[in-house]
Scaffold this motif. Sequence first.
Motif, PDB file in Angstrom:
ATOM      1  N   TYR A   1     -25.051  43.297  24.546  1.00  0.00           N
ATOM      2  CA  TYR A   1     -25.816  42.454  25.457  1.00  0.00           C
ATOM      3  C   TYR A   1     -25.263  41.041  25.519  1.00  0.00           C
ATOM      4  CZ  TYR A   1     -29.205  46.170  26.053  1.00  0.00           C
ATOM      5  OH  TYR A   1     -29.800  47.354  26.375  1.00  0.00           O
ATOM      6  N   ASP A   2     -24.696  40.550  24.407  1.00  0.00           N
ATOM      7  CA  ASP A   2     -24.026  39.250  24.432  1.00  0.00           C
ATOM      8  C   ASP A   2     -22.840  39.290  25.387  1.00  0.00           C
ATOM      9  OD1 ASP A   2     -25.792  38.161  22.642  1.00  0.00           O
ATOM     10  OD2 ASP A   2     -24.487  38.395  20.890  1.00  0.00           O
TER      11      ASP A   2
ATOM     12  N   TYR B   1     -22.396  35.165  33.138  1.00  0.00           N
ATOM     13  CA  TYR B   1     -22.085  33.735  33.189  1.00  0.00           C
ATOM     14  C   TYR B   1     -20.731  33.529  33.873  1.00  0.00           C
ATOM     15  CZ  TYR B   1     -21.106  28.948  31.812  1.00  0.00           C
ATOM     16  OH  TYR B   1     -20.792  27.612  31.853  1.00  0.00           O
ATOM     17  N   THR B   2     -19.757  34.310  33.473  1.00  0.00           N
ATOM     18  CA  THR B   2     -18.403  34.160  33.998  1.00  0.00           C
ATOM     19  C   THR B   2     -18.350  34.443  35.495  1.00  0.00           C
ATOM     20  OG1 THR B   2     -17.457  34.733  31.852  1.00  0.00           O
ATOM     21  CG2 THR B   2     -16.026  34.994  33.774  1.00  0.00           C
TER      22      THR B   2
ATOM     23  N   LYS C   1     -22.086  24.838  29.108  1.00  0.00           N
ATOM     24  CA  LYS C   1     -22.441  26.047  28.372  1.00  0.00           C
ATOM     25  C   LYS C   1     -21.260  26.996  28.195  1.00  0.00           C
ATOM     26  CE  LYS C   1     -27.234  25.930  30.064  1.00  0.00           C
ATOM     27  NZ  LYS C   1     -28.262  26.644  30.845  1.00  0.00           N
ATOM     28  N   SER C   2     -20.132  26.646  28.798  1.00  0.00           N
ATOM     29  CA  SER C   2     -18.950  27.503  28.716  1.00  0.00           C
ATOM     30  C   SER C   2     -18.357  27.514  27.307  1.00  0.00           C
ATOM     31  CB  SER C   2     -17.875  27.019  29.696  1.00  0.00           C
ATOM     32  OG  SER C   2     -18.347  26.971  31.018  1.00  0.00           O
TER      33      SER C   2
ATOM     34  N   LYS D   1     -14.681  40.174  26.321  1.00  0.00           N
ATOM     35  CA  LYS D   1     -14.515  39.921  24.889  1.00  0.00           C
ATOM     36  C   LYS D   1     -15.662  39.075  24.347  1.00  0.00           C
ATOM     37  CE  LYS D   1     -10.444  41.873  24.289  1.00  0.00           C
ATOM     38  NZ  LYS D   1     -10.243  43.029  23.371  1.00  0.00           N
ATOM     39  N   GLY D   2     -16.592  38.681  25.248  1.00  0.00           N
ATOM     40  CA  GLY D   2     -17.760  37.931  24.806  1.00  0.00           C
ATOM     41  C   GLY D   2     -17.684  36.426  25.012  1.00  0.00           C
ATOM     42  N   PHE D   3     -16.648  35.938  25.711  1.00  0.00           N
ATOM     43  CA  PHE D   3     -16.497  34.502  25.931  1.00  0.00           C
ATOM     44  C   PHE D   3     -17.050  34.107  27.304  1.00  0.00           C
ATOM     45  CE2 PHE D   3     -13.093  35.646  22.984  1.00  0.00           C
ATOM     46  CZ  PHE D   3     -13.227  34.676  22.003  1.00  0.00           C
ATOM     47  N   LYS D   4     -17.999  33.182  27.309  1.00  0.00           N
ATOM     48  CA  LYS D   4     -18.489  32.634  28.573  1.00  0.00           C
ATOM     49  C   LYS D   4     -17.397  31.744  29.145  1.00  0.00           C
ATOM     50  CE  LYS D   4     -23.360  32.647  27.225  1.00  0.00           C
ATOM     51  NZ  LYS D   4     -24.554  31.813  26.951  1.00  0.00           N
TER      52      LYS D   4
END
Length: 276
Positions: free
Chosen positions: A121-122, A129-130, A144-145, A167-170
């Motif tokens: 979910y993250d 977001y991306t 928030k990035s 990979k989970g990076f905003k």
Amino acid sequence: MSNTYQIFLISDSTGETLDRIFLSLKAQFQNIEYKVNSYSFTRTENQVLKILDIAKKEKNPIILYTIVDNSLAKFLTNKSDEKKIPCFGVLGSLILNFSKLFNQKASHEPSGQHALNEEYYDRIEAIQYTMNHDDGNLLNDIGKSDIILLGVSRTSKTPTSIYLANKGFKTANIPLVNQKSIPDILKKEPQNFCVIGLTTEAERLVDIRKNRMNSLKETKTQDYTNLEKIKKEVQDAKELFKKYSWPSIDVTRKSVEETAASIIKIHDIYISKKNG
């Protein structure tokens, strides 16, 4: 009624988000056959209409989409309703909608491909977001990035951003036209954010831009593919990255995966310094 459904995945980006989410979604339903039709970089009403004309000719068509532009998303849903084609945004309550459509209860078990745990979910949150911060959108909350990518047009910002999101990076990406393209907060506090510049050889960029225009059958100003203009764009970008001490990566001969790996290393160093 046939149990084979024609799934149309429509994205205004690379389509990786839709592919991954649909893979998890279909694992919730048994004895259902699918044929997937993917349409990436869908960004005009004309492209939408062409896709819908194809979908209307198929049996059991269903449309899933990820489109950031609200007006284009609304256009897609309205036209789908007119043609009586089920149409869903993937970040809505998809499992409930599909359960009704297939008249079958979802298993509510983690799919074999992805475990629906906190990490999953993250990652979905990072993807959303991306997508919302693609191509310079929603810069008001760019703080928030996790990662911010800068680069002139066609330096692989969007596909790299989507890969990092998985990979989970905003990740936010901003097209670099001139210094005004950069949010003031980044210029005032350049080292308070993990900003990374993407650059490439001008000659290679000419070919990429021409191919892009031909594939979309769109036209831009001659400056967009003029070699001398592009050389200046690339040089100005490099000087800008140097001015603010932002690391940069030459993506000319790198795959998206290689570029992303380099970015993650830079991010790790940034976090270490920040916490150190």
